[in-house]
Design a protein around this motif. Structure first.
Motif, PDB file in Angstrom:
ATOM      1  N   ALA A 285       5.596  -9.031 -14.324  1.00 45.39           N
ATOM      2  CA  ALA A 285       5.775  -7.924 -15.254  1.00 45.39           C
ATOM      3  C   ALA A 285       4.638  -6.918 -15.177  1.00 45.39           C
ATOM      4  O   ALA A 285       4.824  -5.734 -15.387  1.00 45.39           O
ATOM      5  CB  ALA A 285       5.900  -8.457 -16.687  1.00 45.39           C
ATOM      6  N   ASP A 286       3.419  -7.373 -14.842  1.00 50.03           N
ATOM      7  CA  ASP A 286       2.275  -6.465 -14.854  1.00 50.03           C
ATOM      8  C   ASP A 286       2.149  -5.673 -13.561  1.00 50.03           C
ATOM      9  O   ASP A 286       1.231  -4.892 -13.395  1.00 50.03           O
ATOM     10  CB  ASP A 286       0.975  -7.226 -15.126  1.00 50.03           C
ATOM     11  N   GLN A 287       3.064  -5.852 -12.611  1.00 49.38           N
ATOM     12  CA  GLN A 287       2.976  -5.084 -11.379  1.00 49.38           C
ATOM     13  C   GLN A 287       4.339  -4.527 -10.972  1.00 49.38           C
ATOM     14  O   GLN A 287       4.532  -4.096  -9.842  1.00 49.38           O
ATOM     15  CB  GLN A 287       2.420  -5.948 -10.242  1.00 49.38           C
ATOM     16  N   PHE A 288       5.274  -4.528 -11.931  1.00 50.40           N
ATOM     17  CA  PHE A 288       6.623  -4.097 -11.600  1.00 50.40           C
ATOM     18  C   PHE A 288       6.756  -2.587 -11.669  1.00 50.40           C
ATOM     19  O   PHE A 288       6.310  -1.944 -12.599  1.00 50.40           O
ATOM     20  CB  PHE A 288       7.632  -4.739 -12.551  1.00 50.40           C
ATOM     21  N   SER A 289       7.379  -2.028 -10.665  1.00 48.31           N
ATOM     22  CA  SER A 289       7.775  -0.630 -10.677  1.00 48.31           C
ATOM     23  C   SER A 289       9.190  -0.583 -10.139  1.00 48.31           C
ATOM     24  O   SER A 289       9.473  -1.132  -9.073  1.00 48.31           O
ATOM     25  CB  SER A 289       6.847   0.216  -9.793  1.00 48.31           C
ATOM     26  N   ALA A 290      10.087   0.035 -10.880  1.00 49.14           N
ATOM     27  CA  ALA A 290      11.496   0.028 -10.487  1.00 49.14           C
ATOM     28  C   ALA A 290      11.687   0.602  -9.090  1.00 49.14           C
ATOM     29  O   ALA A 290      12.510   0.119  -8.320  1.00 49.14           O
ATOM     30  CB  ALA A 290      12.312   0.821 -11.502  1.00 49.14           C
TER      31      ALA A 290
ATOM     32  N   LEU B 289       1.841  -8.658  -3.771  1.00 49.36           N
ATOM     33  CA  LEU B 289       1.235  -9.964  -4.021  1.00 49.36           C
ATOM     34  C   LEU B 289      -0.273  -9.879  -4.151  1.00 49.36           C
ATOM     35  O   LEU B 289      -0.896 -10.766  -4.749  1.00 49.36           O
ATOM     36  CB  LEU B 289       1.617 -10.932  -2.897  1.00 49.36           C
ATOM     37  N   ALA B 290      -0.866  -8.825  -3.617  1.00 52.70           N
ATOM     38  CA  ALA B 290      -2.323  -8.684  -3.703  1.00 52.70           C
ATOM     39  C   ALA B 290      -2.791  -8.080  -5.019  1.00 52.70           C
ATOM     40  O   ALA B 290      -3.977  -8.181  -5.352  1.00 52.70           O
ATOM     41  CB  ALA B 290      -2.836  -7.831  -2.532  1.00 52.70           C
ATOM     42  N   ILE B 291      -1.901  -7.467  -5.792  1.00 50.99           N
ATOM     43  CA  ILE B 291      -2.314  -6.783  -7.014  1.00 50.99           C
ATOM     44  C   ILE B 291      -3.026  -7.717  -8.005  1.00 50.99           C
ATOM     45  O   ILE B 291      -4.103  -7.372  -8.518  1.00 50.99           O
ATOM     46  CB  ILE B 291      -1.115  -6.064  -7.667  1.00 50.99           C
TER      47      ILE B 291
ATOM     48  N   ALA C  40      -3.291  -1.997  -2.497  1.00 54.80           N
ATOM     49  CA  ALA C  40      -3.202  -2.647  -3.811  1.00 54.80           C
ATOM     50  C   ALA C  40      -4.505  -2.462  -4.564  1.00 54.80           C
ATOM     51  O   ALA C  40      -4.510  -2.227  -5.785  1.00 54.80           O
ATOM     52  CB  ALA C  40      -2.885  -4.131  -3.639  1.00 54.80           C
ATOM     53  N   TRP C  41      -5.621  -2.572  -3.855  1.00 49.12           N
ATOM     54  CA  TRP C  41      -6.922  -2.355  -4.491  1.00 49.12           C
ATOM     55  C   TRP C  41      -7.042  -0.901  -4.957  1.00 49.12           C
ATOM     56  O   TRP C  41      -7.541  -0.635  -6.064  1.00 49.12           O
ATOM     57  CB  TRP C  41      -8.050  -2.697  -3.520  1.00 49.12           C
ATOM     58  N   VAL C  42      -6.589   0.052  -4.139  1.00 48.05           N
ATOM     59  CA  VAL C  42      -6.609   1.462  -4.535  1.00 48.05           C
ATOM     60  C   VAL C  42      -5.784   1.665  -5.803  1.00 48.05           C
ATOM     61  O   VAL C  42      -6.201   2.359  -6.738  1.00 48.05           O
ATOM     62  CB  VAL C  42      -6.078   2.357  -3.397  1.00 48.05           C
TER      63      VAL C  42
END
Length: 405
Positions: free
Chosen positions: A27-32, A96-98, A255-257
């Motif tokens: 949920a904390d990394q979801f973007s439609a 997966l890296a987020i 992901a880091w960016v």
């Protein structure tokens, strides 16, 4: 930081699809829009295989001008759409890296490795194992032959260790050990970066750069070993995980960016990233098509072109994650959300369906150009079977997932 398109009607189809698509993501990394990127990747691979098995041909627009006719080819948009598989790799590397990037930046909790791996197994294995069983039964009844060693290697993602096993059941299976290998390595990469203490961020960035350089070095060195082998063997050796780890590393870097600089990912920045990403991917397609005769003979693009293309793919993913207006229009609409929802099963099932359709056309004596036959039959059939696979196999396991790190 992560924006999900606002849907006024909570009972609308798009609202339902957004909720369903969120099942496959934290949920904390979801973007439609990223679900729509999955759709793009799957449809690219589907188009490539239909076009390849029907028989590639020159496709062009003709623009009549005074004194001559201008021909603009566009078949390369399909022949080079095998890049959809590479887009899946970059997207996995990013998503997966987020959580690990958040942990490194001190804004997220530690990632529990066991729970992380269980989520990956639930996401990937059920639909894959069910299909293995079905294809094995079909193979046995069609040929009367079935290697138990080959079958066992597929169940544990080791079939790409032997060239005769790699495509024995399904030609798309070669990507799954690559993906799963990254799943296993990512916690180790994160642990290595975190072991640097207050220098964890620098270690993470250095690791990403080292992995990109390592993939280029692997492709360069291994080509020298297999240069005289048949092209199938060259593809088999170079497309192992060490030769593709740069795709995941670029996703990890971006992901880091995404985590570190959310304030810079405005609507305008998102739109620009999407445009540059899409434009770069199309440009690389055109370039690879132009150099196709020498590509697998050791052209420089064989060694660095994958990394360059993956960078453009990463920019597309980053821009889409930022959920600007353009990315929402392209990738967060209902059609792309639905195809993205079933994209994994679509990826698994489309190639067997194309092969079965080709055999059916042979049986019914359909000769000549089969492209439009394949489009008319395999596209809806693939979507239908993928929908069944998602709702009957994938979704029950996603519903059972616990919301833990």
């Amino acid at each position: 930081m992560t924006q999900v398109p606002t849907v006024p009607d909570s009972n609308s189809a798009q609202h339902y699809l957004v909720r369903e698509a969120a099942l496959a993501s934290r949920a904390d990394q979801f973007s439609a829009g990223l679900t729509g990127i999955r759709a793009l990747a799957a449809l690219m691979v589907l188009a490539h295989h239909i076009f390849a098995l029907a028989g590639p041909r020159l496709l062009a627009f003709h623009i009549p001008l005074p004194g001559h006719d201008v021909q603009i080819t566009w078949h390369w948009l399909i022949t080079c759409s095998w890049m959809g598989a590479n887009l899946f790799f970059v997207l996995s590397g990013f998503l997966l890296a987020i959580p690990y990037a958040k942990q490194i930046e001190g804004i997220g909790p530690p990632v529990a490795t066991g729970a992380y791996l269980l989520r990956r197994i639930r996401r990937v294995v059920p639909a894959y194992w069910v299909q293995i069983v079905i294809l094995a039964v079909v193979l046995y009844f069609a040929s009367g032959m079935l290697s138990l060693a080959m079958l066992a290697s597929h169940f544990v993602f080791l079939h790409t260790l032997r060239v005769d096993y790699a495509s024995a059941l399904n030609g798309v299976y070669w990507t799954l050990p690559v993906e799963f290998g990254y799943y296993l390595l990512l916690p180790l990469f994160a642990a290595l970066a975190l072991s640097a203490g207050r220098h964890a961020r620098s270690a993470w960035l250095a690791l990403c750069v080292a992995l990109i350089a390592g993939a280029i070095a692997y492709r360069t060195l291994m080509f020298g070993v297999v240069a005289q082998e048949p092209i199938g063997m060259r593809v088999f050796i170079l497309m192992q995980l060490p030769g593709l780890i740069d795709h995941f590393a670029i996703g990890m870097l971006l992901a880091w960016v995404y985590v570190r600089h959310p304030g810079h990912l405005s609507n305008r920045a998102s739109n620009m990233l999407v445009l540059v990403g899409l434009g770069g991917i199309v440009a690389m397609m055109a370039l690879l098509d132009h150099e196709f005769e020498t590509y697998w003979e050791g052209h420089i693009l064989l060694f660095v072109g994958y990394s360059i293309t993956a960078i453009f793919m990463g920019l597309l993913v980053l821009g889409t994650a930022a959920a600007g207006r353009l990315s929402r229009a392209l990738f967060a609409n209902s059609a792309m959300l639905y195809v993205g929802l079933i994209s994994y099963s679509l990826y698994l099932w489309h190639l067997p369906i194309i092969h079965w359709t080709m055999r059916a056309l042979d049986r019914f004596g359909v000769t000549g150009d089969r492209l439009w036959w394949l489009v008319a039959i395999t596209v809806p059939a693939s979507l239908l079977v993928a929908s069944a696979s998602y709702f009957l196999v994938e979704r029950p396991f996603l519903r059972r997932r616990k919301s833990v790190n």
